[in-house]
Structure formats: structure tokens, C-alpha cells
Design a protein around this motif. Structure first.
Motif, short mmCIF file in Angstrom:
data_model
loop_
_atom_site.label_atom_id
_atom_site.label_comp_id
_atom_site.label_asym_id
_atom_site.label_seq_id
_atom_site.Cartn_x
_atom_site.Cartn_y
_atom_site.Cartn_z
N THR A 1 -12.13 -10.86 -24.29
CA THR A 1 -13.52 -11.02 -24.76
C THR A 1 -14.44 -10.02 -24.10
OG1 THR A 1 -13.23 -13.38 -25.22
CG2 THR A 1 -15.49 -12.60 -24.85
N PHE A 2 -14.38 -9.92 -22.77
CA PHE A 2 -15.36 -9.11 -22.05
C PHE A 2 -14.96 -7.63 -21.96
CE2 PHE A 2 -16.52 -13.40 -20.87
CZ PHE A 2 -17.90 -13.35 -21.03
N SER A 3 -13.86 -7.27 -22.57
CA SER A 3 -13.53 -5.85 -22.67
C SER A 3 -14.41 -5.15 -23.69
CB SER A 3 -12.05 -5.68 -23.03
OG SER A 3 -11.79 -6.22 -24.32
N TRP A 4 -15.01 -5.94 -24.61
CA TRP A 4 -15.90 -5.34 -25.61
C TRP A 4 -17.28 -5.99 -25.65
CZ3 TRP A 4 -17.80 -8.61 -29.35
CH2 TRP A 4 -17.13 -9.83 -29.51
N TYR A 5 -17.41 -7.17 -25.07
CA TYR A 5 -18.67 -7.93 -25.13
C TYR A 5 -19.20 -8.09 -23.71
CZ TYR A 5 -21.64 -12.11 -25.67
OH TYR A 5 -22.68 -13.01 -25.65
N LEU A 6 -20.43 -7.60 -23.47
CA LEU A 6 -21.01 -7.66 -22.13
C LEU A 6 -19.99 -7.18 -21.09
CD1 LEU A 6 -22.87 -11.11 -22.40
CD2 LEU A 6 -23.85 -8.83 -22.62
N SER A 7 -19.52 -5.97 -21.29
CA SER A 7 -18.38 -5.46 -20.52
C SER A 7 -18.69 -5.29 -19.03
CB SER A 7 -17.91 -4.13 -21.11
OG SER A 7 -18.97 -3.19 -21.11
N PHE B 1 -15.24 -25.91 -13.66
CA PHE B 1 -16.56 -25.45 -14.10
C PHE B 1 -16.32 -24.26 -15.02
CE2 PHE B 1 -17.33 -27.77 -10.26
CZ PHE B 1 -18.57 -28.37 -10.42
N PHE B 2 -16.81 -24.37 -16.26
CA PHE B 2 -16.51 -23.36 -17.26
C PHE B 2 -17.81 -22.78 -17.82
CE2 PHE B 2 -12.70 -25.76 -16.84
CZ PHE B 2 -11.68 -24.84 -17.03
N PRO B 3 -17.78 -21.50 -18.21
CA PRO B 3 -19.02 -20.78 -18.53
C PRO B 3 -19.51 -20.96 -19.95
CG PRO B 3 -17.15 -19.31 -18.70
CD PRO B 3 -16.60 -20.63 -18.22
N MET B 4 -20.75 -20.51 -20.13
CA MET B 4 -21.30 -20.32 -21.45
C MET B 4 -20.74 -18.99 -21.99
SD MET B 4 -23.18 -23.02 -21.65
CE MET B 4 -22.15 -23.90 -20.46
N MET B 5 -21.11 -18.60 -23.18
CA MET B 5 -20.52 -17.43 -23.83
C MET B 5 -20.89 -16.11 -23.16
SD MET B 5 -20.90 -18.38 -27.87
CE MET B 5 -20.21 -16.80 -28.35
N THR B 6 -21.99 -16.06 -22.41
CA THR B 6 -22.45 -14.79 -21.86
C THR B 6 -21.87 -14.48 -20.49
OG1 THR B 6 -24.40 -15.90 -20.97
CG2 THR B 6 -24.61 -14.88 -23.15
N SER B 7 -21.00 -15.33 -19.98
CA SER B 7 -20.45 -15.13 -18.64
C SER B 7 -19.01 -15.62 -18.61
CB SER B 7 -21.28 -15.89 -17.61
OG SER B 7 -20.60 -15.97 -16.37
N PRO B 8 -18.16 -14.98 -17.80
CA PRO B 8 -16.80 -15.48 -17.63
C PRO B 8 -16.64 -16.40 -16.42
CG PRO B 8 -16.96 -13.32 -16.64
CD PRO B 8 -18.34 -13.65 -17.18
N ASN C 1 -19.21 -7.55 -17.20
CA ASN C 1 -18.54 -8.69 -16.58
C ASN C 1 -17.04 -8.50 -16.42
OD1 ASN C 1 -20.67 -10.73 -16.22
ND2 ASN C 1 -20.86 -10.64 -18.44
N LEU C 2 -16.48 -7.45 -17.01
CA LEU C 2 -15.03 -7.27 -17.00
C LEU C 2 -14.44 -7.16 -15.60
CD1 LEU C 2 -12.49 -6.98 -18.69
CD2 LEU C 2 -12.95 -4.51 -18.85
N PRO C 3 -15.07 -6.44 -14.65
CA PRO C 3 -14.49 -6.38 -13.31
C PRO C 3 -14.32 -7.76 -12.66
CG PRO C 3 -16.12 -4.65 -13.57
CD PRO C 3 -16.23 -5.53 -14.79
N LYS C 4 -15.23 -8.68 -12.93
CA LYS C 4 -15.07 -10.03 -12.36
C LYS C 4 -13.81 -10.69 -12.89
CE LYS C 4 -19.24 -11.75 -13.36
NZ LYS C 4 -20.36 -12.71 -13.35
N VAL C 5 -13.56 -10.54 -14.19
CA VAL C 5 -12.36 -11.15 -14.78
C VAL C 5 -11.10 -10.51 -14.21
CG1 VAL C 5 -11.16 -11.66 -16.93
CG2 VAL C 5 -13.66 -11.63 -16.89
N GLN C 6 -11.12 -9.20 -14.08
CA GLN C 6 -9.95 -8.50 -13.56
C GLN C 6 -9.69 -8.81 -12.09
OE1 GLN C 6 -11.24 -4.55 -14.69
NE2 GLN C 6 -10.01 -4.58 -16.57
N ASN C 7 -10.73 -9.25 -11.39
CA ASN C 7 -10.60 -9.60 -9.97
C ASN C 7 -10.48 -11.11 -9.77
OD1 ASN C 7 -10.49 -8.77 -7.21
ND2 ASN C 7 -12.59 -9.49 -6.94
N ALA C 8 -10.14 -11.84 -10.81
CA ALA C 8 -9.98 -13.30 -10.69
C ALA C 8 -8.97 -13.63 -9.60
CB ALA C 8 -9.53 -13.88 -12.02
#
Length: 269
Positions: A220-226, A183-190, A228-235
Motif C-alpha cells: 500500500t505505502f509503496s505508492w500511497y503516502l510513500s 492497535f491498528f491504523p487508519m488509512m493514512t498511516s501504517p 511512510n514506507l521506511p517505517k513499514v520496511q523497518n517493522a
């Protein structure tokens, strides 16, 4: 999009599936993939309430006012009802002799429409033909676990992908796996989920592909809708019993815990 039935074969299946008694009145009980549906408040009408079934099977329904039509999305299939005539189309094929019934804004279709879709069955209780059991491709334990993890982790809306689509669109090589779903996201979410059975010697390539994907999301999310970055870092990437879960979500820990407590059942004979 692949379909099992051509127009003529589909018409034959629809004409000859459930007995006339099973189409004559509202089902007293509908069980979808083992879950009894709540039909409280639905009007009395012959056939199956399609919005309820689509949504309970992780699909959805839309009404297109300009075209005066409703579309029910179930997996790879689209069932369209033209409300001026109540004619029914399945994946662009008009079903001869099949019509919807609409009561109090609820669209009902004969059970035979679902019967014509690959991987779908509708079975009447032999003791009571108005009790129907529906199974769909989502009855697969792997797919059910994926949706349970999505719910447990608070994962946002994402588009479902096959192994082939994961490779084509996300460069996650299908050869690393013997089966799986993503399941893969749209551009506004990781938010992402990959649940796969590892092929022999597939682990290292899978880890590399998924870390590269995670790094792309982090960039991407380090500069765009940042936010969301903690979610990516906690993958989370977890391997157990030959299965791999990769998860980016609001509560990835909860999703990973559910995977670890449930994955053994996926390997059961």
C-alpha cells in the motif's frame, strides 16, 4: 459490545456504591491506575472530572454542540451527558436519579457512574473519604506496557483491537495466542502494534500472519503516502519470554528495546 449490567442492575449499583460522604465534595486527591492526577485549576465541585479521567485512561471526550451533549469514551463504554437537563446515559441507558454537575465548563459525575462499568472500581481512602483511587481495565500490566511502547516509539494514532477483532479484520489468527492486544491504523498511516502471549505451537503461524500483514502495508505505502514506507520496511518483530511484539512506528527500535527490557514482568506471578 458486551456489558455486565442491564438497566435495572446498573441502577442498583449506582444507588448503592460509594457512601454519601464520598459524593459530597470535590475529591482532594484522585489516583488513576497508580498515577496521581493533576487537578490543578479545576473548579471545586462534587464528583469526578470526567474529561480528565477519560483522557488519562487513554479515552477521550467530545462535545456535540448541535445536540448540546458531551460524550466521554472509556474503553468500550460511552457516558453521555445531556447538558439541557444534565441527565446521564451509560451505553444508551438513562441513569435514573443521576445527574451531572457542570462548573466552569468542566463536567463532574458521581463516582458511582464509573463503579457501574465492568472492570472499574472507585475506592475511598478509609481515613479520608475525599481521596479516591480508581482502577480500570487499563490497569492490566500488558495494556500498560503497550501504551508505554506506543509513547516510546512515537507511534501515531491507532484503534485498539481485541484478539477476536485482529482475526476478523486483519486475518491474524487468534488461536496463535492466549492473550493480547493490538492497535491498528487508519488509512493514512501504517503504524501498528501487536503485543501477544504466544500459544503453544503458535509462533510460526503468528509470524506468517504478521509478515503477510506487513507485506500488505508495504504494498500500500509503496505508492500511497510513500513517506511512510521506511517505517513499514523497518517493522520489528521480537519474541521474548513467550511474548511477541510486532511494531510499525517512527522509532520501532526504541519500542522494541522497551519491550525487551520490560517483558519479563508480564510473566511474573
Amino acid at each position: 459490545m458486551k456489558h455486565r449490567l442491564g438497566a435495572l442492575a446498573l441502577a442498583a449499583v449506582l444507588a448503592g456504591s460509594l457512601s454519601p460522604a464520598a459524593l459530597a465534595a470535590s475529591p482532594a486527591e484522585i489516583v488513576l491506575n497508580g498515577n496521581k492526577l493533576d487537578t490543578t485549576g479545576l473548579p471545586t465541585c462534587a464528583g469526578l472530572p470526567m474529561r480528565l479521567i477519560a483522557e488519562e485512561d487513554h479515552g477521550f471526550a467530545d462535545w456535540y454542540e448541535e445536540d448540546n451533549q458531551g460524550v466521554f469514551y472509556l474503553g468500550d463504554h460511552q457516558i453521555t451527558v445531556q447538558f439541557d437537563t444534565n441527565a446521564v446515559e451509560v451505553d444508551g441507558t438513562i441513569l435514573e436519579g443521576i445527574h451531572a454537575q457542570v462548573e466552569q465548563g468542566v463536567t463532574f459525575l458521581p463516582p458511582s457512574v464509573l463503579e457501574g462499568l465492568e472492570g472499574y472500581t472507585v475506592t475511598a481512602d478509609p481515613q479520608d473519604g475525599q481521596k479516591l483511587t480508581i482502577t480500570t481495565p487499563n490497569n492490566d500490566p500488558m495494556i500498560q506496557l503497550a501504551y508505554q511502547i506506543i509513547d516510546a516509539s512515537g507511534m501515531g494514532y491507532s484503534a485498539r483491537a481485541t484478539l477476536e477483532q485482529m482475526e476478523e479484520y486483519h486475518q491474524i489468527h487468534a488461536a496463535s495466542f492466549t492473550q493480547g492486544i493490538g492497535f491498528f491504523p487508519m488509512m493514512t498511516s501504517p503504524d501498528t502494534l501487536v503485543l501477544v502471549k504466544l500459544a503453544e505451537d503458535g509462533e510460526e503461524a503468528a509470524k506468517a500472519d504478521l509478515e503477510r500483514y506487513r507485506k500488505q502495508q508495504e504494498d500500500t505505502f509503496s505508492w500511497y503516502l510513500s513517506q511512510n514506507l521506511p517505517k513499514v520496511q523497518n517493522a520489528k518483530l521480537v519474541i521474548a519470554d513467550g511474548w511477541l511484539l510486532f511494531l510499525i512506528a517512527e522509532d520501532a527500535e526504541a519500542g522494541a528495546a522497551l519491550f525487551q527490557s520490560s517483558v519479563e514482568a508480564l510473566s511474573a506471578p
